[in-house]
Design an enzyme around this catalytic site. Structure first.
Site, PDB file in Angstrom:
ATOM      1  N   GLU A  41      20.218  40.194  18.943  1.00 10.36           N
ATOM      2  CA  GLU A  41      19.503  40.936  18.806  1.00 10.36           C
ATOM      3  C   GLU A  41      20.750  41.482  18.098  1.00 10.36           C
ATOM      4  O   GLU A  41      21.548  41.088  17.437  1.00 10.36           O
ATOM      5  CB  GLU A  41      19.812  41.607  20.026  1.00 10.36           C
ATOM      6  CG  GLU A  41      19.510  43.006  19.774  1.00 10.36           C
ATOM      7  CD  GLU A  41      19.709  43.887  20.644  1.00 10.36           C
ATOM      8  OE1 GLU A  41      18.574  45.230  20.934  1.00 10.36           O
ATOM      9  OE2 GLU A  41      20.077  43.463  22.170  1.00 10.36           O
ATOM     10  N   LYS A 114      11.304  46.990  20.799  1.00  3.61           N
ATOM     11  CA  LYS A 114      11.761  47.525  21.954  1.00  3.61           C
ATOM     12  C   LYS A 114      11.019  48.461  22.588  1.00  3.61           C
ATOM     13  O   LYS A 114      11.454  49.156  21.971  1.00  3.61           O
ATOM     14  CB  LYS A 114      13.367  47.426  21.429  1.00  3.61           C
ATOM     15  CG  LYS A 114      13.602  47.440  22.928  1.00  3.61           C
ATOM     16  CD  LYS A 114      15.832  47.381  22.202  1.00  3.61           C
ATOM     17  CE  LYS A 114      16.577  47.304  23.585  1.00  3.61           C
ATOM     18  NZ  LYS A 114      17.651  46.970  23.405  1.00  3.61           N
ATOM     19  N   CYS A 151      16.810  43.103  24.651  1.00  3.74           N
ATOM     20  CA  CYS A 151      17.750  43.323  25.693  1.00  3.74           C
ATOM     21  C   CYS A 151      17.037  44.225  26.391  1.00  3.74           C
ATOM     22  O   CYS A 151      17.247  43.414  27.603  1.00  3.74           O
ATOM     23  CB  CYS A 151      19.002  43.956  24.121  1.00  3.74           C
ATOM     24  SG  CYS A 151      20.215  44.898  24.818  1.00  3.74           S
TER      25      CYS A 151
END
Length: 288
Positions: A41, A114, A151
Site C-alpha cells: 500500500e 479504499k 489494508c
C-alpha cells in the site's frame, strides 16, 4: 496455473527511489514466472499518515496524467503481467487511498477506492482520505478474477464476501501495518493480522494474500516499524508462503479451477440466507 508474486519492500521519502525499487522487484518476479504481482500500500512514499499535516496532501494526484501509473501500465504490458498499483488519488476536492489495476495487456481495468478508513494513533487516515465511493471490485483479468481490498479493508468480512460474490478467485490486500504507540500495541499483532485474512480465505474458499511494507520509517518526530510477514494462503487457509522480515518476494501457484470445485462442494454460497442479513445493512444492528 497462474503464479502469484508478493513484493515486500521498504520505502524512502524519495519517489523515484521507491519507483525504481518497485520496478526492479516486478521485473524479477516476472522473470521467475509470476503472472500477478502485488506491491504494498502507498509504496510511493513513507507512510505519511503517522501525522496530520496539510502539506502531505500535495502527494496526491489525479488518475489522468498521474506521475507514475502510466509507468506501471507500460510495465504490465511489456511483461504480460497483472499489476494492482496503490496510489494517493486527488479527484476534484476529494482525496482517496486508491488502487488501479492493469491487466496483462496494459489495459486499465478500473480504480478501487479504499472503503474502510482507519483513525488511530499512527494511522491518521481519516484526516487525508475520503471514504471510498466505488464499492467493492472484482476484475476479470487474463489470469483470473481478482478482488483487491486495501489494508483496513482486510479486517472486514463483508469486503471479502462481496468480492467473492462478484466472482473473485483471488483476494489481494496491499497493506501498511506495523507498530503502534505502546498504549494501544497488541501482542502478536502480525498473527492477528494473518488470522483475520486467513479466515476470509477459508469461509470464501479463495486464494488470498497480504502484502505489507517492512522496516523503520520516521516521519518528522514519529517512527513506526512495519513488521512485514507478507503471506499467501490457498482456498483452504493453508499457508503457501510467508516472508517474515526483510525485503523480498514470495510466490505461489494457484489452481483456480480446483478452488471453484471445492467452493461449490463446501456449500458456503449455497446455504447463504441473504434475507436474514438485514442487520448488516445498518450501523447499530437495528432492523427497521
Amino acid at each position: 496455473m497462474p503464479k502469484l508474486a508478493i513484493i515486500q519492500m521498504s520505502m524512502t521519502s524519495f519517489l523515484e527511489q521507491n519507483l525504481e525499487k518497485a520496478e526492479k522487484y516486478v521485473r524479477e518476479a516476472a522473470l521467475e514466472g509470476a503472472n500477478i504481482i502485488l506491491l504494498p500500500e502507498l509504496f510511493e512514499n513513507l507512510y505519511f499518515c503517522q501525522l496530520e499535516r496539510e502539506e502531505y496532501f500535495a502527494l496526491a494526484h489525479p488518475v489522468e496524467g498521474h506521475p507514475f501509473l502510466g509507468r506501471f501500465q507500460d510495465l504490465a504490458r511489456e511483461l504480460s503481467v497483472v499489476l494492482p498499483i496503490s496510489f494517493f488519488e486527488k479527484a476534484g476536492q476529494a482525496y482517496f487511498n486508491s488502487l488501479a489495476l492493469f491487466d496483462a495487456d496494459g489495459t486499465q481495468m478500473g480504480v478501487y477506492r479504499k472503503s474502510h478508513i482507519p483513525d488511530g494513533p499512527g494511522y491518521e487516515e481519516k484526516y487525508y482520505f475520503n471514504p471510498g465511493d466505488t464499492g467493492f471490485k472484482t476484475w476479470k483479468t487474463r489470469y483470473g478474477s481478482i478482488g483487491v481490498g486495501i489494508c483496513w479493508d482486510q479486517w472486514f468480512p463483508e469486503c471479502a464476501r462481496a468480492m467473492t460474490l462478484l466472482g473473485a478467485d483471488l483476494l489481494l490486500y496491499p497493506t501498511a501495518i506495523g507498530s503502534e504507540p505502546s498504549e494501544v500495541e497488541t501482542p502478536n499483532s502480525f498473527q492477528m493480522w494473518q488470522r483475520a485474512m486467513t479466515g476470509h480465505a477459508v469461509v470464501n474458499s479463495t486464494y488470498l494474500a497480504g502484502c505489507n511494507r517492512v522496516g523503520n520509517e520516521r516521519v518528522e518526530t514519529l517512527e513506526q516499524t512495519y513488521y512485514g510477514h507478507s503471506f499467501i494462503v490457498d482456498y483452504t487457509g493453508e499457508k503457501q508462503a510467508e516472508l517474515e522480515g526483510g525485503e523480498g518476494i514470495i510466490y505461489a501457484e494457484m489452481d483456480f479451477a480446483n478452488a471453484r470445485r471445492f467452493r461449490a462442494g463446501m456449500g458456503f454460497f449455497r446455504d447463504r440466507r441473504p434475507e436474514l442479513y438485514a442487520p448488516l445493512m445498518t450501523l447499530d444492528g437495528g432492523v427497521r
